[in-house]
Design a protein around this motif. Structure first.
Motif: not given
Length: 276
Positions: A250-262
């Motif tokens: 995606f365009a735009g600033p880097p997102g924080p993403g998702r944390p690991p499932r654990a």
């Protein structure tokens, strides 16, 4: 059928599938929190409706699209959230759904009718018509994944994921540039296994830097809908390994993403952060 028509058809099918998921929801389920912090199901649909509207302006009023870019530059970390919040505040779920339906139908027709070779301005470099349709499909799928996760629905992967993977691969250099990291000079080899067993490959066969894994997992990674630790995507080579940690389609600033499932399990009582 032209490439543009084929992608727009797939965009319509992806949107229709998501529409089926939300159309019968009661008001309380529209308020269901999704994995993106602070975003309900309604916010996700509002975002798609807003972005389709912005894309429509870019395609039909390119001289005015600069106003949208100016808004983004003035508040790069908040303008997306603010746009979604404004639509949620202004529309009940049925009206929000109607707005999304109308906007995506109009955009699809404009993209079909665009002259050959047309370029559409965007928040990054201008895009071809086919690339704009692909980007809209990618976003529809990604935000649809947020909604499916919130509702506890497991979606069946489709051949449309090829579009998501392609834009993820093509955005490799952007992922480096947006973080101020030097872009690798050599091409990477990416080999993805579709659910039907087909091998989808990009880049030279003999490349030293290689990425392999299931098509679905790669799409979840480049849209930042799952953490790398929870996916079966592997890298060979230092640069390929680095890319899997920063990839974004995606365009735009880097997102924080998702944390690991654990980590999510440990903090189950707290909101889960995620890129929009």
């Amino acid at each position: 059928m032209s490439d543009v028509a084929a992608v727009v058809d797939d965009l319509r099918e992806e949107s229709d599938e998501l529409d089926l998921l939300v159309r019968a929801l009661g008001a309380e389920r529209w308020r269901e929190q999704t994995p993106a912090e602070g975003w309900t199901v309604a916010h996700q649909i509002a975002h798609l409706a807003w972005t389709d509207g912005v894309a429509l302006r870019a395609a039909t009023e390119p001289e005015r699209f600069g106003e949208e870019v100016a808004k983004a530059l003035a508040a790069p970390e908040s303008f997306v959230d603010e746009a979604a919040e404004a639509l949620v505040a202004a529309h009940a779920p049925d009206a929000l759904l109607a707005r999304w339906r109308e906007g995506r139908q109009r955009l699809g027709q404009v993209l079909r009718d665009a002259p050959a070779g047309a370029r559409i301005p965007w928040y990054g470099p201008p895009m071809s018509v086919a690339s704009m349709a692909t980007a809209r499909l990618m976003e529809t799928w990604a935000h649809g994944q947020d909604i499916a996760d919130a509702l506890g629905v497991t979606r069946t992967p489709t051949a449309r994921l090829r579009h998501v993977a392609r834009i993820g691969v093509r955005a490799r250099n952007y992922a480096y540039a947006v973080r101020g990291i030097e872009v690798p000079e050599e091409e990477f080899r990416v080999e993805l296994h579709a659910p039907d067993g087909e091998l989808i490959a990009y880049g030279p066969e003999g490349a030293a830097q290689r990425v392999t894994g299931p098509l679905l997992d790669f799409c979840l990674l480049v849209t930042q809908r799952a953490h790398r630790a929870d996916l079966a995507v592997t890298a060979e080579g230092r640069e390929a390994d680095q890319w899997l940690s920063i990839a974004q389609a995606f365009a735009g600033p880097p997102g924080p993403g998702r944390p690991p499932r654990a980590e999510r399990a440990v903090h189950a009582e707290q909101p889960v952060r995620g890129d929009r």
